[in-house]
Design a protein around this motif. Structure first.
Motif, PDB file in Angstrom:
ATOM      1  N   GLY A 296       1.945  30.911   4.869  1.00  0.00           N
ATOM      2  CA  GLY A 296       2.688  29.767   4.565  1.00  0.00           C
ATOM      3  C   GLY A 296       3.911  29.954   4.016  1.00  0.00           C
ATOM      4  O   GLY A 296       3.972  30.240   2.860  1.00  0.00           O
ATOM      5  N   VAL A 297       4.972  29.678   4.529  1.00  0.00           N
ATOM      6  CA  VAL A 297       6.355  29.860   3.908  1.00  0.00           C
ATOM      7  C   VAL A 297       6.821  28.398   3.278  1.00  0.00           C
ATOM      8  O   VAL A 297       7.562  28.557   2.639  1.00  0.00           O
ATOM      9  CB  VAL A 297       7.492  30.448   4.878  1.00  0.00           C
ATOM     10  CG1 VAL A 297       6.874  31.952   5.144  1.00  0.00           C
ATOM     11  CG2 VAL A 297       7.685  29.701   6.139  1.00  0.00           C
ATOM     12  N   SER A 298       6.802  27.165   4.163  1.00  0.00           N
ATOM     13  CA  SER A 298       7.262  25.952   3.819  1.00  0.00           C
ATOM     14  C   SER A 298       6.431  25.023   4.299  1.00  0.00           C
ATOM     15  O   SER A 298       5.709  25.208   5.324  1.00  0.00           O
ATOM     16  CB  SER A 298       8.749  26.079   4.278  1.00  0.00           C
ATOM     17  OG  SER A 298       9.341  24.784   3.843  1.00  0.00           O
ATOM     18  N   CYS A 299       6.609  23.825   3.591  1.00  0.00           N
ATOM     19  CA  CYS A 299       5.911  22.643   4.262  1.00  0.00           C
ATOM     20  C   CYS A 299       6.384  21.228   3.779  1.00  0.00           C
ATOM     21  O   CYS A 299       7.103  21.380   2.738  1.00  0.00           O
ATOM     22  CB  CYS A 299       4.426  22.701   3.715  1.00  0.00           C
ATOM     23  SG  CYS A 299       3.071  21.224   4.411  1.00  0.00           S
ATOM     24  N   ILE A 300       6.439  20.399   4.566  1.00  0.00           N
ATOM     25  CA  ILE A 300       6.972  19.216   4.220  1.00  0.00           C
ATOM     26  C   ILE A 300       5.969  17.957   4.523  1.00  0.00           C
ATOM     27  O   ILE A 300       5.421  17.873   5.578  1.00  0.00           O
ATOM     28  CB  ILE A 300       8.396  18.865   5.079  1.00  0.00           C
ATOM     29  CG1 ILE A 300       9.124  17.501   4.440  1.00  0.00           C
ATOM     30  CG2 ILE A 300       8.112  18.607   6.511  1.00  0.00           C
ATOM     31  CD1 ILE A 300      10.471  17.317   4.703  1.00  0.00           C
ATOM     32  N   SER A 301       5.776  17.161   3.524  1.00  0.00           N
ATOM     33  CA  SER A 301       4.861  15.810   3.624  1.00  0.00           C
ATOM     34  C   SER A 301       5.106  14.973   4.725  1.00  0.00           C
ATOM     35  O   SER A 301       6.562  14.897   5.143  1.00  0.00           O
ATOM     36  CB  SER A 301       4.847  15.238   2.257  1.00  0.00           C
ATOM     37  OG  SER A 301       5.839  14.741   1.900  1.00  0.00           O
ATOM     38  N   SER A 302       4.650  14.058   5.213  1.00  0.00           N
ATOM     39  CA  SER A 302       4.764  13.160   6.449  1.00  0.00           C
ATOM     40  C   SER A 302       6.050  12.510   5.921  1.00  0.00           C
ATOM     41  O   SER A 302       6.916  12.035   6.746  1.00  0.00           O
ATOM     42  CB  SER A 302       3.792  12.475   6.719  1.00  0.00           C
ATOM     43  OG  SER A 302       3.160  11.427   5.549  1.00  0.00           O
ATOM     44  N   ASN A 303       6.204  11.954   4.592  1.00  0.00           N
ATOM     45  CA  ASN A 303       7.142  10.956   4.241  1.00  0.00           C
ATOM     46  C   ASN A 303       8.371  11.656   3.724  1.00  0.00           C
ATOM     47  O   ASN A 303       9.398  11.240   3.110  1.00  0.00           O
ATOM     48  CB  ASN A 303       6.756   9.981   3.118  1.00  0.00           C
ATOM     49  CG  ASN A 303       6.217  10.527   1.732  1.00  0.00           C
ATOM     50  OD1 ASN A 303       6.592  11.664   1.761  1.00  0.00           O
ATOM     51  ND2 ASN A 303       5.407   9.698   0.910  1.00  0.00           N
ATOM     52  N   GLY A 304       8.259  13.003   3.643  1.00  0.00           N
ATOM     53  CA  GLY A 304       9.343  13.960   3.083  1.00  0.00           C
ATOM     54  C   GLY A 304       9.657  13.955   1.710  1.00  0.00           C
ATOM     55  O   GLY A 304      10.343  14.650   1.300  1.00  0.00           O
ATOM     56  N   ASP A 305       8.761  13.273   0.993  1.00  0.00           N
ATOM     57  CA  ASP A 305       9.014  13.427  -0.526  1.00  0.00           C
ATOM     58  C   ASP A 305       8.377  14.653  -1.113  1.00  0.00           C
ATOM     59  O   ASP A 305       8.899  14.781  -2.179  1.00  0.00           O
ATOM     60  CB  ASP A 305       8.238  12.027  -1.012  1.00  0.00           C
ATOM     61  CG  ASP A 305       8.817  10.921  -0.820  1.00  0.00           C
ATOM     62  OD1 ASP A 305       8.329   9.824  -1.183  1.00  0.00           O
ATOM     63  OD2 ASP A 305      10.123  10.896  -0.322  1.00  0.00           O
ATOM     64  N   SER A 306       7.839  15.376  -0.525  1.00  0.00           N
ATOM     65  CA  SER A 306       7.004  16.656  -1.001  1.00  0.00           C
ATOM     66  C   SER A 306       7.444  17.744  -0.100  1.00  0.00           C
ATOM     67  O   SER A 306       7.292  17.593   1.074  1.00  0.00           O
ATOM     68  CB  SER A 306       5.559  16.416  -1.063  1.00  0.00           C
ATOM     69  OG  SER A 306       5.040  17.393  -1.865  1.00  0.00           O
ATOM     70  N   THR A 307       7.790  18.880  -0.619  1.00  0.00           N
ATOM     71  CA  THR A 307       8.139  20.160   0.067  1.00  0.00           C
ATOM     72  C   THR A 307       7.433  21.264  -0.799  1.00  0.00           C
ATOM     73  O   THR A 307       7.167  21.164  -2.185  1.00  0.00           O
ATOM     74  CB  THR A 307       9.473  20.282   0.092  1.00  0.00           C
ATOM     75  OG1 THR A 307      10.227  20.335  -1.074  1.00  0.00           O
ATOM     76  CG2 THR A 307      10.176  19.297   1.020  1.00  0.00           C
ATOM     77  N   TYR A 308       7.009  22.176  -0.075  1.00  0.00           N
ATOM     78  CA  TYR A 308       6.499  23.389  -0.594  1.00  0.00           C
ATOM     79  C   TYR A 308       7.366  24.586  -0.264  1.00  0.00           C
ATOM     80  O   TYR A 308       7.914  24.613   1.146  1.00  0.00           O
ATOM     81  CB  TYR A 308       5.049  23.510  -0.141  1.00  0.00           C
ATOM     82  CG  TYR A 308       4.578  25.213  -0.259  1.00  0.00           C
ATOM     83  CD1 TYR A 308       4.440  26.060   0.858  1.00  0.00           C
ATOM     84  CD2 TYR A 308       4.027  25.561  -1.638  1.00  0.00           C
ATOM     85  CE1 TYR A 308       4.075  27.191   0.593  1.00  0.00           C
ATOM     86  CE2 TYR A 308       3.795  26.747  -1.703  1.00  0.00           C
ATOM     87  CZ  TYR A 308       3.549  27.575  -0.529  1.00  0.00           C
ATOM     88  OH  TYR A 308       3.181  28.844  -0.858  1.00  0.00           O
ATOM     89  N   TYR A 309       7.427  25.568  -0.824  1.00  0.00           N
ATOM     90  CA  TYR A 309       8.091  27.057  -0.602  1.00  0.00           C
ATOM     91  C   TYR A 309       7.404  27.854  -1.094  1.00  0.00           C
ATOM     92  O   TYR A 309       7.015  27.955  -2.271  1.00  0.00           O
ATOM     93  CB  TYR A 309       9.774  27.066  -0.953  1.00  0.00           C
ATOM     94  CG  TYR A 309      10.383  25.772  -0.279  1.00  0.00           C
ATOM     95  CD1 TYR A 309      10.783  24.742  -0.826  1.00  0.00           C
ATOM     96  CD2 TYR A 309      11.058  26.154   1.208  1.00  0.00           C
ATOM     97  CE1 TYR A 309      11.525  23.682  -0.230  1.00  0.00           C
ATOM     98  CE2 TYR A 309      11.686  25.179   1.653  1.00  0.00           C
ATOM     99  CZ  TYR A 309      12.055  24.125   0.822  1.00  0.00           C
ATOM    100  OH  TYR A 309      12.880  23.007   1.428  1.00  0.00           O
TER     101      TYR A 309
END
Length: 124
Positions: free
Chosen positions: A47-60
């Protein structure tokens, strides 16, 4: 029927950039957590990146932090992955996936629908 299609991959020299797109039909991406994963030959899916449904949270992932940026375009029902300063170790097939779970995650088991992927090759 949910369909995800990635595009934007290709061959790029080290230090170059690519912008991957994840387009969808049969689903409204803005309602879901969207992840970008990659898999290189002989390696596990990462997993390199992720964005929550509302866009408030991201992961890298640590290996890409500062070089990749995930974003959404609700009007186009799409999610993007801007990839800068690419390195040979970024070479992999990149896939987007959908999760109904809240927040962000790098665990592929939580994602229910996947695109076929797009090849990214970083080489001089």
């Amino acid at each position: 029927q949910v369909q995800l299609v990635e595009s934007g991959g290709g061959l790029v020299q080290p230090g170059g950039s690519l912008r991957l797109s994840c387009a969808a039909s049969g689903i409204t991406l803005a309602r879901y957590t969207i992840g970008w994963f990659r898999q290189a030959p002989g390696k596990e899916r990462e997993g390199v990146s992720c964005i929550s449904s509302n866009g408030d949270s991201t992961y890298y992932a640590v290996s890409v932090k500062g070089r990749l940026t995930i974003s959404r375009d609700k009007a186009k029902n799409a999610v993007y992955l801007q990839m800068n300063d690419l390195k040979p170790e970024d070479t992999a097939v990149y896939s987007c996936a959908v999760s109904a779970m809240p927040g962000t995650s790098n665990d592929p088991t939580g994602f229910s629908d996947w695109g076929p992927g797009t090849q990214v090759t970083v080489s001089s």
